[in-house]
Design an enzyme around this catalytic site. Structure first.
Site, short mmCIF file in Angstrom:
data_model
loop_
_atom_site.label_atom_id
_atom_site.label_comp_id
_atom_site.label_asym_id
_atom_site.label_seq_id
_atom_site.Cartn_x
_atom_site.Cartn_y
_atom_site.Cartn_z
N HIS A 1 0.83 -1.20 0.00
CA HIS A 1 0.00 0.00 0.00
C HIS A 1 0.86 1.25 0.00
O HIS A 1 1.92 1.30 0.63
CB HIS A 1 -0.96 0.01 1.20
CG HIS A 1 -0.29 -0.02 2.54
ND1 HIS A 1 0.06 1.12 3.23
CD2 HIS A 1 0.07 -1.05 3.34
CE1 HIS A 1 0.62 0.79 4.39
NE2 HIS A 1 0.63 -0.52 4.48
N ASP B 1 -0.59 4.24 0.83
CA ASP B 1 -1.15 5.19 1.80
C ASP B 1 -0.47 5.04 3.15
O ASP B 1 0.05 3.97 3.50
CB ASP B 1 -2.66 5.01 1.94
CG ASP B 1 -3.06 3.61 2.38
OD1 ASP B 1 -2.51 2.63 1.82
OD2 ASP B 1 -3.91 3.48 3.28
N ASP C 1 6.46 1.63 6.98
CA ASP C 1 5.10 1.11 6.72
C ASP C 1 4.42 1.88 5.61
O ASP C 1 3.67 2.80 5.89
CB ASP C 1 4.29 1.19 8.01
CG ASP C 1 2.94 0.49 7.92
OD1 ASP C 1 2.72 -0.26 6.95
OD2 ASP C 1 2.10 0.71 8.80
N GLU D 1 -5.16 0.67 2.50
CA GLU D 1 -4.88 -0.33 3.54
C GLU D 1 -5.00 0.25 4.94
O GLU D 1 -5.47 -0.41 5.87
CB GLU D 1 -3.48 -0.92 3.34
CG GLU D 1 -3.25 -2.22 4.09
CD GLU D 1 -2.77 -2.03 5.52
OE1 GLU D 1 -2.80 -3.01 6.30
OE2 GLU D 1 -2.35 -0.90 5.88
N GLU D 2 -4.55 1.50 5.11
CA GLU D 2 -4.58 2.12 6.45
C GLU D 2 -5.95 2.69 6.80
O GLU D 2 -6.14 3.17 7.91
CB GLU D 2 -3.53 3.23 6.53
CG GLU D 2 -2.09 2.79 6.32
CD GLU D 2 -1.53 1.98 7.47
OE1 GLU D 2 -2.31 1.60 8.37
OE2 GLU D 2 -0.32 1.70 7.45
N GLU E 1 4.41 -5.81 4.52
CA GLU E 1 4.19 -5.23 5.85
C GLU E 1 5.43 -5.39 6.72
O GLU E 1 6.16 -6.38 6.62
CB GLU E 1 3.00 -5.92 6.53
CG GLU E 1 1.65 -5.57 5.94
CD GLU E 1 1.26 -4.11 6.19
OE1 GLU E 1 1.83 -3.47 7.08
OE2 GLU E 1 0.39 -3.62 5.44
N HIS F 1 3.64 4.00 12.56
CA HIS F 1 2.53 4.84 13.03
C HIS F 1 2.98 5.83 14.11
O HIS F 1 2.14 6.56 14.66
CB HIS F 1 1.36 4.00 13.55
CG HIS F 1 0.66 3.22 12.50
ND1 HIS F 1 -0.63 2.78 12.63
CD2 HIS F 1 1.07 2.78 11.28
CE1 HIS F 1 -1.00 2.09 11.56
NE2 HIS F 1 0.03 2.09 10.72
#
Length: 381
Positions: free
Chosen positions: A69, A71, A102, A138-139, A167, A353
């Site tokens: 991903h 995003d 990520d 995805e997020e 991931e 994150h």
């Protein structure tokens, strides 16, 4: 500073794009330019507000797909970052920026691995196909991304045999953990009805908090299953409880509880739902539950992909990785049910994150080398 590798340069270019969910912010076009040059066909797939792309090189099977991903999650207060989150900065061998771990670093490593492998393997199409399944959802809700692309592929009979999800699977150092499955995720919003009234007149009210507390305690203490050799026991966690008017002298008329199961293959979503509702009925509650199944558990414990990945990590790093199903959900949950062998391999998840998300520069080059080794083991054996 010495010249940066193509993997790190590409990771920096992707990090520069402020691709907060569901905005791809041109990341996919950057990837498309690199892969189209290698001969990949390009199929842009936009579902509602989400950009996705399916790229494939080759027409025959087996098909190895890299999935990922573009995003990223919001940055939080940018003033708290050591460096601006979308201005990738390297200090002491560490690359800082939102998405570094990520998973823009993984995306860059996938592309450069393919570039090197294809330069050495001009006859790939005699052995199979390589593909990329990339989303920008995805997020976020994950409703118009990978799941929709997989449905699109299935509708025309296109199958993925092996899938590597980028991931961040690693913990202490890159490649120390490979994910070969994930637990299922089942969420619920519970409403328990009571009778609102004055706290001084308890005989005229029904306090839903008091009524639900024993049932919730029973759920928290219940053993749902014992897990198995691949999965820990199913867990139950309450994430939110709300009730009341804000006044201290009013018994609320309604209680809302949010909870979640992370479940192993020893339980099913249906069995968990039935058990929960049985317990609430035994406590004679006036209740309603809205269930949300976010993903079924999946496991890859056979086939060619997992041993090829373990062997590749060993050859690149010199140590044997741990194979695990721990952690949250990933887009692998949408791909595995089609019969695809799925593993997750990426950099360390220590800063994902977080403020000052970062990855070791050297780890991105090691990761790219691992991906290249996997390609070689699957297609040139």
């Amino acid at each position: 500073m010495s010249q940066l590798s193509p993997t790190v340069e590409l990771a920096k270019e992707l990090i520069q794009q402020p691709s907060i969910t569901p905005n791809d912010a041109n990341c996919q076009e950057i990837m498309i330019m690199r892969l189209a040059t290698l001969g990949f066909t390009v199929e842009r797939l936009r579902f509602e507000d989400v950009d996705n792309v399916w790229l494939r090189l080759g027409e025959k099977g087996p098909v190895l797909a890299f999935a990922g991903h573009t995003d990223v999650v919001p940055t939080g207060p940018e003033s708290s970052w050591q460096y601006p989150p979308f201005e990738p900065t390297i200090t002491d061998g560490i690359l800082y920026g939102r998405g570094a771990a990520d998973m823009k670093g993984s995306l860059a490593a996938m592309i450069t691995a393919c570039e090197r492998f294809l330069a050495e393997t001009p006859d790939l199409e005699e052995h199979g196909s390589i593909a990329f399944l990339i989303t920008s959802d995805e997020e976020g809700p994950a409703k118009n991304g990978t799941v929709k692309v997989v449905e699109h592929l299935q509708a025309r009979g296109e199958h993925i045999d092996w899938c590597i999800v980028g991931e961040p699977s690693s913990t202490e150092f890159v490649g120390d953990v490979i994910k070969n499955g994930r637990r299922g995720s089942l969420g619920a919003i519970l409403t328990v009805n009571g009778v609102q009234g004055h706290v001084a007149y308890p005989h005229l009210v029904k306090n839903p908090i008091h009524l639900a507390a024993p049932a919730l305690a029973e759920l928290a203490a219940h053993e749902w299953d014992q897990g198995n050799e691949y999965f820990p026991p199913t867990s139950f966690q309450i994430s939110n409880i709300s009730a009341g008017t804000g006044a201290t002298n009013v018994v609320p008329g309604e209680l809302s509880v949010q909870f979640n199961f992370r479940f192993s293959t020893e339980s099913t979503a249906e069995s968990l739902q039935q058990r929960v509702e049985y317990i609430f009925k035994q406590h004679q509650l006036d209740f309603h539950i809205e269930w949300s199944l976010f993903g079924l558990p999946f496991l890859t414990d056979h086939g060619h992909l997992l041993p090829a990945t373990v062997s590749a990590v060993e050859e690149v790093t010199g140590y044997k990785p741990t194979v695990s199903t721990a952690g949250g959900t990933s887009d692998g949950r949408f791909i595995a049910p089609t019969g695809t062998e799925v593993i997750e391999l990426g950099p360390s998840n220590a800063t994902i994150h977080k403020i000052n998300e970062c990855v070791k520069v050297a780890d991105l080059d090691l990761l790219s080398a691992m991906y290249e080794k996997i390609l070689s083991k699957l297609f040139t054996k």
